[in-house]
Motif scaffolding. Structure first.
Motif, PDB file in Angstrom:
ATOM      1  N   PRO A 133       0.800  -1.236   0.000  1.00 28.64           N
ATOM      2  CA  PRO A 133       0.000   0.000   0.000  1.00 28.64           C
ATOM      3  C   PRO A 133       0.826   1.276   0.000  1.00 28.64           C
ATOM      4  O   PRO A 133       0.343   2.319  -0.442  1.00 28.64           O
ATOM      5  CB  PRO A 133      -0.835  -0.112   1.282  1.00 28.64           C
ATOM      6  CG  PRO A 133      -0.889  -1.563   1.575  1.00 28.64           C
ATOM      7  CD  PRO A 133       0.421  -2.130   1.105  1.00 28.64           C
ATOM      8  N   VAL A 136       0.913   2.706  -3.405  1.00 29.88           N
ATOM      9  CA  VAL A 136      -0.299   3.049  -4.161  1.00 29.88           C
ATOM     10  C   VAL A 136      -1.384   3.800  -3.385  1.00 29.88           C
ATOM     11  O   VAL A 136      -2.329   4.314  -3.991  1.00 29.88           O
ATOM     12  CB  VAL A 136      -0.934   1.766  -4.752  1.00 29.88           C
ATOM     13  CG1 VAL A 136      -0.023   1.148  -5.792  1.00 29.88           C
ATOM     14  CG2 VAL A 136      -1.270   0.744  -3.661  1.00 29.88           C
ATOM     15  N   ILE A 137      -1.280   3.872  -2.065  1.00 32.69           N
ATOM     16  CA  ILE A 137      -2.346   4.509  -1.274  1.00 32.69           C
ATOM     17  C   ILE A 137      -1.772   5.708  -0.525  1.00 32.69           C
ATOM     18  O   ILE A 137      -0.735   5.600   0.147  1.00 32.69           O
ATOM     19  CB  ILE A 137      -3.005   3.508  -0.304  1.00 32.69           C
ATOM     20  CG1 ILE A 137      -3.808   2.474  -1.099  1.00 32.69           C
ATOM     21  CG2 ILE A 137      -3.909   4.221   0.694  1.00 32.69           C
ATOM     22  CD1 ILE A 137      -4.498   1.423  -0.265  1.00 32.69           C
ATOM     23  N   THR A 150      -4.222   8.934  -4.688  1.00 27.78           N
ATOM     24  CA  THR A 150      -4.271   7.470  -4.645  1.00 27.78           C
ATOM     25  C   THR A 150      -4.754   6.854  -5.951  1.00 27.78           C
ATOM     26  O   THR A 150      -4.139   5.913  -6.476  1.00 27.78           O
ATOM     27  CB  THR A 150      -5.189   7.001  -3.499  1.00 27.78           C
ATOM     28  OG1 THR A 150      -4.634   7.396  -2.254  1.00 27.78           O
ATOM     29  CG2 THR A 150      -5.359   5.486  -3.520  1.00 27.78           C
ATOM     30  N   LEU A 154      -3.093   3.563  -7.816  1.00 34.82           N
ATOM     31  CA  LEU A 154      -3.682   2.247  -7.576  1.00 34.82           C
ATOM     32  C   LEU A 154      -4.249   1.643  -8.855  1.00 34.82           C
ATOM     33  O   LEU A 154      -4.098   0.444  -9.111  1.00 34.82           O
ATOM     34  CB  LEU A 154      -4.766   2.363  -6.496  1.00 34.82           C
ATOM     35  CG  LEU A 154      -5.397   1.057  -5.999  1.00 34.82           C
ATOM     36  CD1 LEU A 154      -4.328   0.062  -5.552  1.00 34.82           C
ATOM     37  CD2 LEU A 154      -6.372   1.341  -4.857  1.00 34.82           C
ATOM     38  N   VAL A 195      -9.787  -0.320  -3.240  1.00 41.80           N
ATOM     39  CA  VAL A 195      -9.323  -1.274  -4.253  1.00 41.80           C
ATOM     40  C   VAL A 195     -10.465  -1.638  -5.196  1.00 41.80           C
ATOM     41  O   VAL A 195     -10.279  -1.732  -6.416  1.00 41.80           O
ATOM     42  CB  VAL A 195      -8.722  -2.530  -3.587  1.00 41.80           C
ATOM     43  CG1 VAL A 195      -8.425  -3.608  -4.636  1.00 41.80           C
ATOM     44  CG2 VAL A 195      -7.452  -2.179  -2.815  1.00 41.80           C
ATOM     45  N   CYS A 198     -10.977   1.424  -7.544  1.00 44.95           N
ATOM     46  CA  CYS A 198      -9.915   1.638  -8.533  1.00 44.95           C
ATOM     47  C   CYS A 198      -9.707   0.430  -9.440  1.00 44.95           C
ATOM     48  O   CYS A 198      -9.162   0.554 -10.533  1.00 44.95           O
ATOM     49  CB  CYS A 198      -8.607   1.995  -7.825  1.00 44.95           C
ATOM     50  SG  CYS A 198      -8.678   3.591  -6.968  1.00 44.95           S
TER      51      CYS A 198
END
Length: 442
Positions: A133, A136-137, A150, A154, A195, A198
């Protein structure tokens, strides 16, 4: 079709549950992305890995105490690895965490390591890719999801991995400091929702240890029915009033995309669970969908003749509470009365200054305080088209010899809020459940 499956701590507590999770994932090739939590309790007296990490971090400058706790954490993961007969080691990760903790990396780093380690282990066991994470976060300083930073990261990562495990609960701060920031506890639900959004998922599955969302608290009503379909609006109302299955913030990312959430039981995967949807034409099984509530409120009732003719009266009242840093829960009113419902513990801290402020601001004829109030929300999309629902609630409570202190209904007609004394709280929920669920089942 793409499904995102998030598994809670109870679903990943030991090797037995890992096997159940693998059986669930491999049974449906549409389950492309898995979001994990840290191992939870294996039995009632057990300690969650997250709590062990907090304890270890608090002892990070006491080598002996730290080592004693951290060995328990290592043993939890190693037991799973041995029981699953995996050719896999987390020793290098353990070594790094041991080196990092004394450097004061922050509590968010510490608590995130449970999800991180479990994610590495689960990805190896499933044969999936691993997405950290932190790559990507992005999360702001208040623990909120930063969608602007984000989403592109992601989306790009998910498009490069057909099957992947992404640990829940954490990411990087959105200030380019490369510092780990966590969502609030329970935030793995938020990660799963992000998740799903995205990854353009068709369904977000949230796997836990119950057969979906229950009509009411099983600690109050024995074996309450499960809810098969519930809308986001209904869930929001019930969650706000204390019902807890999903992290509250996890609803919003998927809701914005119209992605349904399916709450399912890892120990009973064939049960349909609860489907949470934006809207539905399905006729509800009962007039109400759920009952939830919280205790510990106080009411401040302000009386003044011709209050309704005084422009700005409500604003002046609420400004007094605002200046003391208090938010209000509900505000039922009459022609010459206005009642502000607030958290009792917070109100007590500012009680006298609020009362003085109200006298200065609106010069009331009388102010009356009541404490130890419980609020109960009766929620359901079926209430819109029904008749006499309030009457049924009043009758059920009257038959149970419970006095109603307040009642408030939203303009959406989706819910009715009832205020009762704290000591009547459980009895009131049982009476409403019997009236709207048990009697309708007869």
């Amino acid at each position: 079709m793409i499904k995102v499956a998030k598994f809670g701590g109870s679903s990943l507590a030991d090797a037995e549950h890992f096997r159940k999770v693998k059986a669930i994932i491999t049974a449906d090739p549409d389950r492309h992305y898995v979001v994990d939590s840290a191992p939870g309790k294996r039995y009632k007296e057990d300690t969650k890995v997250t709590d062990l990490l907090i304890l270890a971090y608090s002892n990070r400058h006491d080598a002996k105490a730290f080592d004693k706790v951290f060995k328990k954490i290592e043993n939890r993961f190693n037991e799973i690895i041995v029981d699953l007969e995996l050719d896999f080691s987390l020793d290098e990760e353990f070594k790094k965490i041991r080196e990092d903790f004394p450097k004061d990396p922050g509590i968010d780093y510490a608590v995130s390591r449970g999800e991180y380690l479990n994610g590495l282990l689960l990805a190896h066991y499933l044969g999936f890719d691993f997405i950290d994470p932190t790559d990507v976060i992005r999360i702001d300083a208040h623990g909120n999801y930063d969608s602007y930073r984000t989403d592109p990261l992601l989306r790009n990562a998910l498009s490069s991995h057909e099957y992947a495990v992404i640990p829940g609960f954490y990411g990087y701060k959105n200030d380019h400091s490369h510092t780990i920031q966590a969502f609030s506890r329970g935030g793995s639900d938020v990660t799963g929702s992000i998740v799903a959004k995205c990854g353009h998922a068709n369904l977000y599955e949230n796997w836990t240890d119950v057969n979906g969302f229950l009509v009411t608290d099983p600690r109050i009503v024995d074996d309450p029915e499960s809810i098969r379909i519930i809308t986001y609006k209904e869930l929001r109302e019930l969650s706000y009033m204390g019902a807890s299955v999903l992290h509250e913030n996890s609803i919003f990312p998927v809701r914005s995309q119209g992605i349904p959430i399916n709450i399912k039981n890892t120990n009973d995967p064939s049960d349909p669970g609860t489907l949470i949807v934006e809207t539905t034409a399905h006729k509800p099984e009962h007039v109400i969908t759920g009952i939830a509530g919280k205790k510990g409120f106080a009411t401040v009732t302000i009386e003044k003749d011709m209050m309704n003719a005084e422009i700005g009266f409500g604003r002046k009242v609420l400004q007094v509470f605002e200046e003391e840093g208090l938010s209000f829960e509900h505000m039922p009113s009459g022609i010459d009365t206005m009642t502000i419902v607030v958290d009792q513990n917070e109100f007590i801290k500012h009680e006298q200054s609020i009362l003085a402020g109200l006298h200065r601001a609106v010069d009331p004829d009388h102010i009356e305080l009541e404490s130890d109030i419980g609020l109960i929300a009766v929620v359901g999309r079926g209430m819109k088209d029904g008749h006499g629902n309030a009457a049924r609630i009043f009758k059920a409570l009257a038959d149970a010899n419970i006095n109603v202190k307040m009642i408030d209904q939203g303009s959406s007609e989706l819910n009715i809020i009832i205020g009762v004394r704290n000591h009547y709280f459980d009895r009131a929920i049982k009476a409403i459940y019997e009236e709207f669920i048990l009697k309708e089942d007869e």
